[in-house]
Scaffold this active site. Structure first.
Site, PDB file in Angstrom:
ATOM      1  N   ALA A 193       0.495  12.545   6.964  1.00  0.00           N
ATOM      2  CA  ALA A 193       0.964  12.509   5.710  1.00  0.00           C
ATOM      3  C   ALA A 193      -0.287  12.734   4.721  1.00  0.00           C
ATOM      4  CB  ALA A 193       1.788  11.495   5.319  1.00  0.00           C
TER       5      ALA A 193
ATOM      6  N   ASN B 199      -6.388   2.524  10.205  1.00  0.00           N
ATOM      7  CA  ASN B 199      -7.743   2.828  11.134  1.00  0.00           C
ATOM      8  C   ASN B 199      -8.542   1.628  11.240  1.00  0.00           C
ATOM      9  OD1 ASN B 199      -7.416   5.742  11.386  1.00  0.00           O
ATOM     10  ND2 ASN B 199      -8.451   6.258   9.486  1.00  0.00           N
TER      11      ASN B 199
ATOM     12  N   ASN C 216     -11.975   7.890  15.789  1.00  0.00           N
ATOM     13  CA  ASN C 216     -12.514   7.840  14.538  1.00  0.00           C
ATOM     14  C   ASN C 216     -13.807   7.479  14.336  1.00  0.00           C
ATOM     15  OD1 ASN C 216      -9.425   5.704  13.627  1.00  0.00           O
ATOM     16  ND2 ASN C 216     -10.153   7.923  12.683  1.00  0.00           N
TER      17      ASN C 216
ATOM     18  N   GLY D 292       0.729  -1.173  -0.023  1.00  0.00           N
ATOM     19  CA  GLY D 292      -0.046   0.084   0.064  1.00  0.00           C
ATOM     20  C   GLY D 292       0.863   1.235   0.101  1.00  0.00           C
TER      21      GLY D 292
ATOM     22  N   LYS E 155      -7.671   5.152  19.750  1.00  0.00           N
ATOM     23  CA  LYS E 155      -7.678   5.786  18.320  1.00  0.00           C
ATOM     24  C   LYS E 155      -9.386   5.362  17.715  1.00  0.00           C
ATOM     25  CE  LYS E 155      -6.158   7.538  14.355  1.00  0.00           C
ATOM     26  NZ  LYS E 155      -5.613   7.101  13.290  1.00  0.00           N
TER      27      LYS E 155
ATOM     28  N   GLY F  92      -0.125   4.272  -0.247  1.00  0.00           N
ATOM     29  CA  GLY F  92      -1.073   5.687   0.014  1.00  0.00           C
ATOM     30  C   GLY F  92      -0.065   6.516   0.978  1.00  0.00           C
TER      31      GLY F  92
HETATM   32  O1  PAF Z   1      -9.116   8.845   9.570  1.00  0.00           O
HETATM   33  C1  PAF Z   1      -8.645   9.886   9.538  1.00  0.00           C
HETATM   34  O2  PAF Z   1      -8.836  10.907   8.891  1.00  0.00           O
HETATM   35  C2  PAF Z   1      -7.508  10.309  10.987  1.00  0.00           C
HETATM   36  O3  PAF Z   1      -7.424   9.078  11.694  1.00  0.00           O
HETATM   37  C3  PAF Z   1      -8.231  11.210  11.902  1.00  0.00           C
HETATM   38  C4  PAF Z   1      -7.255  11.115  13.055  1.00  0.00           C
HETATM   39  C5  PAF Z   1      -9.516  11.330  12.090  1.00  0.00           C
HETATM   40  C6  PAF Z   1      -7.656  12.684  11.316  1.00  0.00           C
HETATM   41  O4  PAF Z   1      -8.403  12.963  10.171  1.00  0.00           O
END
Ligand code: PAF
Length: 297
Positions: free
Chosen positions: A121, A95, A184, A7, A180, A9
């Site tokens: 990034a 994520n 999200n 990947g 995290k 990206g």
């Molecule tokens: O998925 C995303 O975009 C990122 O994990 C976050 C932390 C929400 C920032 O945009």
């Protein structure tokens, strides 16, 4: 070291360039049909060239870093299985939660490591990546990785820390991933539905809804015995809203560009965990249904 990156990206490209700049040999795996080399430029540095989709080079890789989205983990890894050594550690950086649990048993021979990062990034165009914010990457064992050579893995962490600091070993990566996931669960669906930047969620208009979402999430994390207080949860969500105020979240971009979102591994994972504990989360459920409806349009 020889390092495979699945990947390319924004985050995959960032790691590819940093590894290359630190004299590691990088082979990248992408969905594109490129078979020789591909070029990546980080900020305004000299573009680098790395090998692309070279399955035979994979046999010599001492590490595989998987940076594709949670929705693509299974399909991206499948063609690599026959070529990868069984002792090569695989680090998953995406994520959401649950994508690694869904992998076939045949992957359980490799040390499977889970990671979460606050490195930021952005890929403005193909073959170009901008490092927009320094952060920290935490790496720890998945549930399938009970026995592996921890000393060897920790050496790897030290090496990665010199490539793109800070990288830290985290025994309780499950807890870090939940932290995290919660962020999200709030930011991603709301910014996707309202097609707004993360920072707009700080306005009064979203206050009540964010508070209901967090109240429901709190019930799940306390059932899961994740140690984080309600106040820390609220603070963490608003801290990320502020620190990424100018960003469009990944789910916002997926909806804007008519791509599949990671909702099944974000709110979906939360809902599956809630079900296990007999909990219902109407506010989170409603967001998930809205995203699914937008995805099919
Ligand atoms: O998925 C995303 O975009 C990122 O994990 C976050 C932390 C929400 C920032 O945009």
């Amino acid at each position: 070291m020889k390092i495979g990156i699945v990947g390319l990206g924004a985050i995959g490209s960032l790691w590819a360039v940093k590894c290359h700049q630190n004299d590691h040999q990088v082979v990248g795996f992408t969905r594109s049909q490129v078979t020789e080399t591909l070029s990546i430029q980080l900020d305004d540095s000299q573009p680098i060239r790395i090998k692309a989709n070279d399955y035979h080079a994979l046999q010599q890789c001492q590490l595989l870093l998987v940076t594709v989205k949670s929705t693509q983990v299974t399909t991206a890894l499948e063609p690599l299985h026959a070529f990868l050594n069984k002792d090569t550690p695989i680090i998953f950086l995406h994520n959401g939660m649950g994508a690694v649990d869904a992998l076939d048993d045949k992957w359980h021979k490799n040390p499977l490591l889970l990671a979460t990062t606050t490195q930021a990034a952005f890929r403005p165009i193909k073959n170009q990546v901008n490092h927009t914010g320094a952060g920290q990457t935490l790496i720890g064992p998945s549930l399938f990785t009970s026995s592996f050579n921890l000393a060897k893995i920790k050496d790897l962490i030290v090496e990665l820390d010199s490539v793109l600091p800070r990288v830290k070993w985290c025994d309780d990566i499950h807890n870090a991933l939940w932290n995290k996931l919660i962020i999200n669960c709030v930011i991603n669906p709301l910014t996707a539905i309202h097609q707004c930047r993360n920072g707009e969620l700080a306005s009064d208009k979203f206050k009540a809804q964010i508070s209901w979402l967090i109240d429901e999430i709190c019930q799940v994390i306390s059932a899961e015995k994740i140690e984080i207080s309600h106040q820390d949860l609220v603070d963490n969500v608003y801290r990320v809203i502020q620190s990424t105020a100018q960003n469009f979240s990944s789910m916002n971009q997926d909806i804007a560009h008519h791509r599949a979102t990671e909702i099944d591994f974000i709110t979906g994972y939360l809902m599956r965990t809630a079900n296990k504990h007999g909990l219902t989360l109407p506010h989170n459920q409603a967001l998930m249904e809205q995203i699914k409806a937008l995805q099919t349009n």
